[in-house]
Design a protein around this motif. Structure first.
Motif, PDB file in Angstrom:
ATOM      1  N   PRO A 274      80.450  16.033  57.590  1.00  0.00           N
ATOM      2  CA  PRO A 274      80.109  15.784  58.999  1.00  0.00           C
ATOM      3  C   PRO A 274      78.835  14.958  59.164  1.00  0.00           C
TER       4      PRO A 274
ATOM      5  N   GLY B  38      84.704  13.994  60.744  1.00  0.00           N
ATOM      6  CA  GLY B  38      83.704  14.717  59.973  1.00  0.00           C
ATOM      7  C   GLY B  38      83.909  16.207  59.956  1.00  0.00           C
ATOM      8  N   VAL B  39      83.921  16.828  61.148  1.00  0.00           N
ATOM      9  CA  VAL B  39      83.969  18.291  61.226  1.00  0.00           C
ATOM     10  C   VAL B  39      85.365  18.827  60.924  1.00  0.00           C
TER      11      VAL B  39
ATOM     12  N   VAL C 290      83.433  11.516  65.176  1.00  0.00           N
ATOM     13  CA  VAL C 290      82.698  12.380  64.250  1.00  0.00           C
ATOM     14  C   VAL C 290      83.314  13.766  64.191  1.00  0.00           C
ATOM     15  N   ILE C 291      83.725  14.287  65.339  1.00  0.00           N
ATOM     16  CA  ILE C 291      84.329  15.624  65.367  1.00  0.00           C
ATOM     17  C   ILE C 291      85.608  15.660  64.545  1.00  0.00           C
TER      18      ILE C 291
ATOM     19  N   SER D  48      86.868  17.962  57.414  1.00  0.00           N
ATOM     20  CA  SER D  48      86.228  18.661  56.284  1.00  0.00           C
ATOM     21  C   SER D  48      86.841  20.036  56.060  1.00  0.00           C
TER      22      SER D  48
ATOM     23  N   ALA E 191      79.683  11.407  58.205  1.00  0.00           N
ATOM     24  CA  ALA E 191      80.506  10.798  59.257  1.00  0.00           C
ATOM     25  C   ALA E 191      79.625  10.309  60.396  1.00  0.00           C
ATOM     26  N   SER E 192      78.612  11.089  60.764  1.00  0.00           N
ATOM     27  CA  SER E 192      77.674  10.670  61.805  1.00  0.00           C
ATOM     28  C   SER E 192      76.933   9.403  61.388  1.00  0.00           C
TER      29      SER E 192
ATOM     30  N   VAL F 259      75.445  17.316  62.021  1.00  0.00           N
ATOM     31  CA  VAL F 259      75.963  16.200  62.815  1.00  0.00           C
ATOM     32  C   VAL F 259      74.852  15.610  63.684  1.00  0.00           C
TER      33      VAL F 259
ATOM     34  N   GLN G  59      77.558  23.003  60.741  1.00  0.00           N
ATOM     35  CA  GLN G  59      78.080  21.637  60.755  1.00  0.00           C
ATOM     36  C   GLN G  59      77.547  20.847  61.952  1.00  0.00           C
ATOM     37  N   TRP G  60      77.401  21.521  63.097  1.00  0.00           N
ATOM     38  CA  TRP G  60      76.904  20.826  64.280  1.00  0.00           C
ATOM     39  C   TRP G  60      75.435  20.446  64.116  1.00  0.00           C
TER      40      TRP G  60
ATOM     41  N   TYR H  96      82.057  20.556  52.973  1.00  0.00           N
ATOM     42  CA  TYR H  96      82.094  21.129  54.321  1.00  0.00           C
ATOM     43  C   TYR H  96      80.792  20.841  55.062  1.00  0.00           C
TER      44      TYR H  96
END
Length: 439
Positions: A143, A191-192, A187-188, A195, A146-147, A103, A99-100, A139
């Motif tokens: 993210p 998004g993360v 975003v965290i 999700s 979202a970014s 992002v 996910q990172w 999932y």
């Protein structure tokens, strides 16, 4: 209040047609546009004109972008580039941290590009990563989106925040720094973390968007050539944007770079590059590559109609003047200037659908407050941008793009996409208010 109630009833009618009567979203949007326009007092000829104008203006800017974007994605996927990039990212970050990775890609792509352009470029990577890792598509995808959304609303040199910052006479460098500080938690959380709560949503994207058969390693292009091909439009747009700060406004070189950095031209150039790197260089004939591109375009025909119809609905709302009613009503509210501009932008966004329109209208309403209250213009840019992202729903083209590409019902799109947009909007406001304490 009557125009606002008519808009609310129009949204309910749209949901009734799609959810209960199972009518195509395209026909539902057109019918709703007609009904709402007449109910708001527009002559029927003007309503039809607004529908045509909305369809034309929306597809005029998006048809080529979506078309070239899906061509680029198809070429990179068929040529093995998507497989190579996603494999390297998975190996570098690990499945637990994928996910990172998405992002970071979303941030890198989102800052110089309009949301719709970034969406069509990055969606193939989302699908490929989800397929290889067996992770849920939402999932992996939320993210990244979202970014893209946060950079669209918060960060210069993206055109929306830049235009708002110009109105407020904000320092763009400070706006970017403050924006990154606010964007990271947005975003965290939106998004993360959000999700992780959507395990009950099961996307069903069109088959042509999924890369079912992975190419063998012998024919897969290298990582760097794949990455360069995939991100070439981003690089061209970013380089052109950078040249605006170092070249005279009337220079021939700047005009050339501005032409190359236009999203449509950047995507067109990238498609031609991909024809070679992902097609001809992989041993394919030009005829085979062209057939593949035709298949790619035909796969998004209905998506184009739905997005265009969403633009028609938005145009009817704008031309009817309902946005002015909402802006006048919201302008009478008595809050902190930061909260006020966020609320005005949020209300206009929910009513009209366009984040850019909402942000610019809100900025025009509260502009006098900056000098009279000594509020930081940089924070006002961020508060306006955060409000303009609030609760994207059926009158927003981004809503329909997410729904159709990910193959979701309207209910699941609201529970995922719309709530994600609301979360990044609220977290953005909270971040701005915290910064306001210390600045």
């Amino acid at each position: 209040m009557v125009p606002i109630l008519i808009v609310v009833c129009g949204v309910l009618l749209l949901l009734l047609l799609v959810v209960v009567f199972k009518l195509s979203a395209f026909f539902s949007l057109i019918i709703t546009s007609l009904v709402v326009g007449v109910a708001l007092g527009m002559p029927i000829s003007d309503v039809i004109g607004s529908i045509e104008q909305g369809m034309g203006s929306t597809l005029g800017s998006l048809a080529l972008i979506l078309g070239f974007g899906v061509m680029l994605g198809k070429l990179i996927a068929d040529g093995g580039g998507v497989h190579r990039i996603s494999t390297v990212l998975i190996n570098a970050f690990g499945i637990k941290n994928v996910q990172w990775a998405v992002v970071l890609i979303g941030f890198a792509v989102g800052i110089p590009m309009f949301y719709n352009v970034g969406f069509v470029i990055l969606v193939p990577f989302v699908f490929a990563i989800a397929a290889q890792t067996k992770l849920p598509l939402i999932y992996v995808g939320l993210p990244m989106l979202a970014s893209l959304s946060v950079t669209h609303g918060y960060l210069p040199p993206h055109p929306g925040p830049t235009a708002i910052g110009t109105l407020y006479h904000a320092d763009m460098g400070l706006t970017l720094i403050y924006g990154i500080v606010v964007a990271i938690p947005a975003v965290i959380v939106g998004g993360v973390l959000f999700s992780w709560t959507l395990k009950g949503i099961y996307p069903n994207p069109p088959a042509q968007f999924m890369q079912a058969d992975m190419p063998s390693d012998e024919v897969v292009p290298g990582f760097w050539i794949s990455l360069l091909t995939g991100l070439l439009p981003v690089l061209l747009i970013a380089i052109a944007s950078g040249f605006t700060f170092v070249l005279p406004a009337d220079s021939a070189a700047l005009r050339v770079m501005s032409f190359i950095g236009n999203p449509i031209i950047a995507l067109l150039i990238s498609v031609f590059v991909a024809v070679f790197t992902m097609g001809i260089a992989r041993g394919k004939t030009m005829q085979a590559v062209m057939i593949s591109l035709e298949e790619a375009v035909s796969s998004i025909a209905m998506i184009l109609f739905i997005v265009g119809a969403a633009g028609s609905f938005k145009e009817v709302l704008v031309d009817s003047g309902v946005g002015d009613h909402i802006a006048a009503w919201a302008g009478r509210l008595s809050f902190s200037p930061l909260v006020l501009v966020w609320a005005i932008a949020a209300v206009i966004r929910v009513a009209l659908g366009s984040a850019t329109v909402a942000g610019l209208m809100a900025a025009g309403i509260v502009l006098p407050l900056i000098e009279s209250t000594q509020t930081s213009p940089e924070l006002m840019v961020l508060a306006t941008g955060a409000g303009s992202l609030m609760f994207s729903h059926v009158n927003d083209t981004g809503f329909w793009m997410f729904k159709e590409y990910f193959g979701l019902s309207i209910r699941d799109t609201i529970l995922s996409w719309s709530l994600m947009e609301s979360i990044v909007s609220v977290v953005g406001l909270l971040g701005v208010l915290l910064l306001d304490i210390y600045i």
